[in-house]
Write a protein that holds these residues in place. Structure first.
Motif, mmCIF file in Angstrom:
data_model
loop_
_atom_site.group_PDB
_atom_site.id
_atom_site.type_symbol
_atom_site.label_atom_id
_atom_site.label_comp_id
_atom_site.label_asym_id
_atom_site.label_seq_id
_atom_site.Cartn_x
_atom_site.Cartn_y
_atom_site.Cartn_z
ATOM 1 N N THR A 87 54.764 22.512 20.187
ATOM 2 C CA THR A 87 54.920 23.425 21.321
ATOM 3 C C THR A 87 54.283 24.759 20.994
ATOM 4 O O THR A 87 54.586 25.368 19.963
ATOM 5 N N SER A 88 53.386 25.191 21.860
ATOM 6 C CA SER A 88 52.718 26.470 21.632
ATOM 7 C C SER A 88 53.652 27.615 21.988
ATOM 8 O O SER A 88 54.516 27.506 22.847
ATOM 9 N N GLU A 89 53.506 28.722 21.279
ATOM 10 C CA GLU A 89 54.305 29.908 21.548
ATOM 11 C C GLU A 89 53.852 30.557 22.849
ATOM 12 O O GLU A 89 52.691 30.471 23.238
ATOM 13 N N PRO A 90 54.753 31.202 23.572
ATOM 14 C CA PRO A 90 54.350 31.896 24.794
ATOM 15 C C PRO A 90 53.235 32.886 24.491
ATOM 16 O O PRO A 90 53.311 33.665 23.539
ATOM 17 N N GLY A 91 52.169 32.774 25.284
ATOM 18 C CA GLY A 91 51.042 33.684 25.125
ATOM 19 C C GLY A 91 50.018 33.207 24.111
ATOM 20 O O GLY A 91 48.984 33.834 23.929
ATOM 21 N N ALA A 92 50.297 32.074 23.428
ATOM 22 C CA ALA A 92 49.363 31.604 22.404
ATOM 23 C C ALA A 92 48.131 30.990 23.019
ATOM 24 O O ALA A 92 47.051 31.048 22.474
ATOM 25 N N ALA A 93 48.275 30.379 24.200
ATOM 26 C CA ALA A 93 47.124 29.753 24.848
ATOM 27 C C ALA A 93 46.180 30.822 25.372
ATOM 28 O O ALA A 93 46.602 31.916 25.727
ATOM 29 N N ASP A 94 44.871 30.482 25.402
ATOM 30 C CA ASP A 94 43.896 31.436 25.919
ATOM 31 C C ASP A 94 44.188 31.732 27.380
ATOM 32 O O ASP A 94 44.561 30.853 28.163
ATOM 33 N N GLU A 95 43.971 32.950 27.782
ATOM 34 C CA GLU A 95 44.222 33.359 29.153
ATOM 35 C C GLU A 95 43.354 32.561 30.110
ATOM 36 O O GLU A 95 42.158 32.398 29.901
ATOM 37 N N GLY A 96 43.970 32.004 31.139
ATOM 38 C CA GLY A 96 43.225 31.279 32.145
ATOM 39 C C GLY A 96 43.063 29.803 31.861
ATOM 40 O O GLY A 96 42.478 29.093 32.651
ATOM 41 N N THR A 97 43.562 29.296 30.716
ATOM 42 C CA THR A 97 43.409 27.887 30.417
ATOM 43 C C THR A 97 44.475 27.095 31.154
ATOM 44 O O THR A 97 45.515 27.615 31.558
ATOM 45 N N GLU A 98 44.193 25.798 31.299
ATOM 46 C CA GLU A 98 45.112 24.954 32.038
ATOM 47 C C GLU A 98 46.404 24.714 31.253
ATOM 48 O O GLU A 98 47.447 24.438 31.821
ATOM 49 N N GLN A 99 46.325 24.832 29.917
ATOM 50 C CA GLN A 99 47.510 24.617 29.085
ATOM 51 C C GLN A 99 48.384 25.881 29.146
ATOM 52 O O GLN A 99 48.053 26.915 28.605
ATOM 53 N N ALA A 100 49.482 25.763 29.818
ATOM 54 C CA ALA A 100 50.360 26.918 29.995
ATOM 55 C C ALA A 100 51.205 27.141 28.755
ATOM 56 O O ALA A 100 51.375 26.257 27.914
ATOM 57 N N ALA A 101 51.759 28.352 28.648
ATOM 58 C CA ALA A 101 52.652 28.658 27.534
ATOM 59 C C ALA A 101 53.842 27.710 27.570
ATOM 60 O O ALA A 101 54.448 27.482 28.607
ATOM 61 N N GLY A 102 54.150 27.147 26.406
ATOM 62 C CA GLY A 102 55.259 26.202 26.326
ATOM 63 C C GLY A 102 54.839 24.768 26.502
ATOM 64 O O GLY A 102 55.645 23.869 26.373
ATOM 65 N N ALA A 103 53.537 24.529 26.831
ATOM 66 C CA ALA A 103 53.055 23.162 26.976
ATOM 67 C C ALA A 103 52.981 22.507 25.606
ATOM 68 O O ALA A 103 52.957 23.173 24.583
ATOM 69 N N ALA A 104 52.953 21.162 25.591
ATOM 70 C CA ALA A 104 52.958 20.415 24.343
ATOM 71 C C ALA A 104 51.591 19.810 24.074
ATOM 72 O O ALA A 104 50.865 19.447 24.990
ATOM 73 N N THR A 105 51.261 19.709 22.792
ATOM 74 C CA THR A 105 50.014 19.075 22.372
ATOM 75 C C THR A 105 50.318 17.657 21.913
ATOM 76 O O THR A 105 51.192 17.438 21.074
ATOM 77 N N THR A 106 49.596 16.689 22.463
ATOM 78 C CA THR A 106 49.757 15.298 22.080
ATOM 79 C C THR A 106 48.822 14.984 20.918
ATOM 80 O O THR A 106 47.642 15.338 20.950
ATOM 81 N N VAL A 107 49.358 14.341 19.884
ATOM 82 C CA VAL A 107 48.560 13.955 18.727
ATOM 83 C C VAL A 107 48.476 12.426 18.666
ATOM 84 O O VAL A 107 49.512 11.763 18.607
ATOM 85 N N VAL A 108 47.271 11.911 18.722
ATOM 86 C CA VAL A 108 47.051 10.461 18.683
ATOM 87 C C VAL A 108 46.225 10.133 17.451
ATOM 88 O O VAL A 108 45.175 10.737 17.226
ATOM 89 N N GLU A 109 46.698 9.201 16.655
ATOM 90 C CA GLU A 109 45.951 8.789 15.460
ATOM 91 C C GLU A 109 45.194 7.505 15.742
ATOM 92 O O GLU A 109 45.744 6.548 16.299
ATOM 93 N N VAL A 110 43.918 7.486 15.370
ATOM 94 C CA VAL A 110 43.083 6.298 15.526
ATOM 95 C C VAL A 110 42.547 5.914 14.150
ATOM 96 O O VAL A 110 41.826 6.682 13.514
ATOM 97 N N LYS A 111 42.935 4.719 13.688
ATOM 98 C CA LYS A 111 42.466 4.228 12.393
ATOM 99 C C LYS A 111 42.010 2.789 12.563
ATOM 100 O O LYS A 111 42.665 1.995 13.254
ATOM 101 N N GLU A 112 40.895 2.457 11.933
ATOM 102 C CA GLU A 112 40.335 1.116 12.000
ATOM 103 C C GLU A 112 40.986 0.233 10.950
ATOM 104 O O GLU A 112 41.043 0.604 9.762
ATOM 105 N N ALA A 113 41.481 -0.921 11.369
ATOM 106 C CA ALA A 113 42.155 -1.820 10.430
ATOM 107 C C ALA A 113 41.186 -2.366 9.390
ATOM 108 O O ALA A 113 41.545 -2.526 8.216
ATOM 109 N N ASP A 114 39.946 -2.641 9.799
ATOM 110 C CA ASP A 114 38.942 -3.167 8.885
ATOM 111 C C ASP A 114 38.250 -1.982 8.204
ATOM 112 O O ASP A 114 37.404 -1.314 8.786
ATOM 113 N N LYS A 115 38.628 -1.697 6.977
ATOM 114 C CA LYS A 115 38.121 -0.515 6.288
ATOM 115 C C LYS A 115 36.628 -0.580 6.019
ATOM 116 O O LYS A 115 35.964 0.449 5.900
#
Length: 616
Positions: free
Chosen positions: A192-220
């Protein structure tokens, strides 16, 4: 433009060179910053990252790739820089700079972090809507693995004092420690971003959450084929890239600028007070991407006012920046007064076709022809005389061109890591078809083209004790018979051919060796060096990796013979050089050699004094 447009982002000594890939509809579903790996992995994964950006642009995203400060064409990382803070600043600059180019500041903003790139963007999660952590590796792991690998692949090359050499990237001990603090972002987590941490005018509002997705290939094997193998054997898998693309959220496409007003030139002042310039240019009929570097007072592209020029090119199918050595060398020599040009060879680097999924074979006559186009570009822009510094396969291609009657038209030619004289393009095509990075370690690496054999076990050579003296002759005959029974007659012929070649190289009288070369029956050093040195001063720089080959092919005798006949050709040996020039010490050795041969007061053969820079 799906294939991407180059632009400098940031200014002066903090600028990075980025490539922006856009949808042809002048719309965007979101901005995706692709944070690349570090060091040698960055160079080896260049084709993979470029292909990912193309796929993202085809899916409607705006994708931007770049090189960290201290890598690729971007500006150096200064010894006083905090590595993590500098690279975080690079990411922010790329985001802000791309938004300005698009003319839209509230697009959804995502990041794909590849390898150590995931560790960097993972340290600034709150600044993105989504972060895709792709094959992530922590900074500490990277530093440990690559510092060990550096001393494994080039143990003879001494360390550069005061630097931690990670192959393709050198950091101060403090920066290596800073890099080591970077961990891997946790998948399926939100920050969760701190209030005011997002750049002004961006679609991600203060308090919005960042989704983290991991992509790993099974065949190394498939994963490592895209970032960790030899350059000419890199292979990209679109199904893996599609998984990365599909990890990003779908969004409604929004209008963006139809034309990007990119910045093609950067100006800065180096540590010694020289004002330097770099410009992205196009070279030859194929509009290959190049970067020209020059010092203030020596003119500019189109009018270099008679300044001397230098064209440089690297090994394998490495892009114009090689393994990272050419930008550093170009900037140092530009400060000395040489206008220096580095250019992608045909179908390589940013001149690669949009649909390419594996690195292009650079051992071709087309590569050789492209070198003259680069030299001609320097001359047409006012440089005279022009020199060339060519590494490995580029040196080989220059020899290929000379053997076929078109030697490179330069005043001085410095060949680096040049000890291979066999001018057979078919040889290298066969290597590419029979050796595959995706194959298991036990798969056969040579033989006829047989794709199915790539997944089969390598044939075992027969074992038989070879006695000394005359009884050993019988033992060898029996061993060859065992080989025939187990692997067939072609295997016997291959072994005998190798033995004959080795015998000719080591036992044939030198007079017969020369005669065989003149008749074209053997590819001897004289056959290459003689046409190369007719009108050009030739210097060959080799280190311990190449000297055994240099000596067994009697190249040292060829140089002595040609020099005695009045040719300006000589060899230089250095135990501070690794073949691929990916160590920091090896890079400095090449720089020192070029500086000595082309800039030093004693550099032989200069047609005219170096022109003093004019007042700006």
């Amino acid at each position: 433009m799906i294939k991407g447009e180059p632009t400098w982002i940031g200014t002066g000594s903090a600028a990075v060179l980025a490539w922006v890939h856009t949808s042809p509809e002048a719309t965007s579903r979101g901005l995706v910053v692709v944070a690349p790996p570090a060091g040698r992995e960055l160079t080896l994964s260049a084709l993979t990252i470029r292909r990912l950006c193309i796929i993202l642009a085809q899916a409607g995203f705006t994708a931007v790739r770049f090189g960290w400060r201290g890598s690729l064409d971007s500006q150096p990382l200064l010894p006083t820089d905090d590595a993590v803070q500098a690279w975080q600043a690079d990411v922010r600059a790329v985001v802000d700079g791309t938004r300005q180019l698009l003319g839209v500041h509230d697009l959804p903003t995502h990041a794909v972090g590849y390898r150590t790139g995931a560790a960097v963007v993972g340290s600034m999660l709150e600044e993105f809507d989504t972060v895709v952590s792709w094959e992530p590796v922590a900074g500490k792991t990277f530093v440990r693995q690559w510092s060990r690998l550096r001393h494994t692949v080039a143990p003879h090359v001494p360390d550069t004092e005061g630097l931690v050499d990670l192959l393709g990237m050198a950091l101060t001990p403090e920066q290596a420690q800073q890099f080591s603090t970077l961990g891997i972002p946790q998948p399926s987590a939100t920050v969760t971003s701190e209030p005011g941490a997002a750049d002004e005018g961006t679609e991600q509002a203060a308090g919005a959450a960042t989704t983290v997705v991991e992509v790993k290939e099974a065949d190394k094997r498939r994963a490592k084929a895209m970032y960790g193998v030899e350059p000419f054997d890199i292979r990209v898998h679109d199904d893996v890239l599609n998984r990365v693309r599909d990890a990003l959220p779908a969004a409604t496409a929004r209008p963006v600028a139809a034309e990007l007003h990119t910045v093609l030139e950067n100006t800065w002042t180096d540590a010694n007070g020289h004002q330097l310039h770099e410009r992205v240019v196009e070279v030859g009929p194929e509009h290959r991407v190049g970067v020209v570097t020059w010092a203030q007072g020596y003119g500019e592209p189109g009018d270099f006012r008679g300044a001397e020029g230098l064209f440089v090119s690297g090994g394998g199918p490495d892009p114009r920046y090689g393994g990272g050595e050419w930008p550093l060398i170009a900037r140092a020599l530009a400060a000395d007064g040489l206008v220096t040009l580095r250019v992608d060879r045909p179908l390589v680097g940013d001149s690669t076709p949009v649909d390419a999924i594996r690195a292009t074979n650079s051992y071709t006559r087309r590569s050789a022809v492209s070198f003259q186009e680069s030299v001609d570009w320097l001359r047409s822009n006012g440089c005279e005389p022009v020199h060339a510094g060519l590494l490995c396969s580029s040196a080989w291609a220059a020899g290929l061109s000379a053997v076929h009657g078109s030697p490179l038209n330069v005043q001085s030619l410095v060949l680096i890591g040049h000890a291979e004289w066999k001018m057979s393009e078919q040889l290298w095509e066969q290597v590419r078809e029979t050796y595959n990075a995706d194959a298991p370690r036990t798969a056969a690496a040579t033989g006829t083209v047989n794709r199915a054999a790539r997944n089969s076990a390598a044939p075992q050579m027969p074992t038989r004790k070879i006695r000394p003296g005359l009884p050993g002759v019988l033992d060898r005959v029996l061993w060859l018979n065992d080989l025939r029974i187990s692997q067939g007659l072609p295997a016997v012929k291959a072994v005998l051919r190798d033995q004959v070649v080795q015998l000719l190289r080591t036992r044939m009288p030198y007079v017969l060796w020369q005669l065989a070369g003149k008749q074209g029956r053997l590819e001897t050093p004289e056959r290459v060096l003689e046409p190369l040195s007719r009108n050009t001063r030739v210097v060959v720089l080799n280190g311990p990796d190449d000297l055994p080959r240099w000596q067994v092919t009697r190249a040292d005798r060829a140089v002595d013979k040609l020099s005695a006949a009045g040719r300006s050709v000589r060899s230089v040996e250095s135990d501070r050089l690794d073949h691929s020039v990916i160590t920091a010490t090896g890079c400095r050795t090449v720089l020192e050699t070029l500086r000595t041969e082309l800039v030093g007061d004693h550099a032989a053969g200069d047609a005219q004094p170096r022109i003093a820079p004019t007042a700006s």
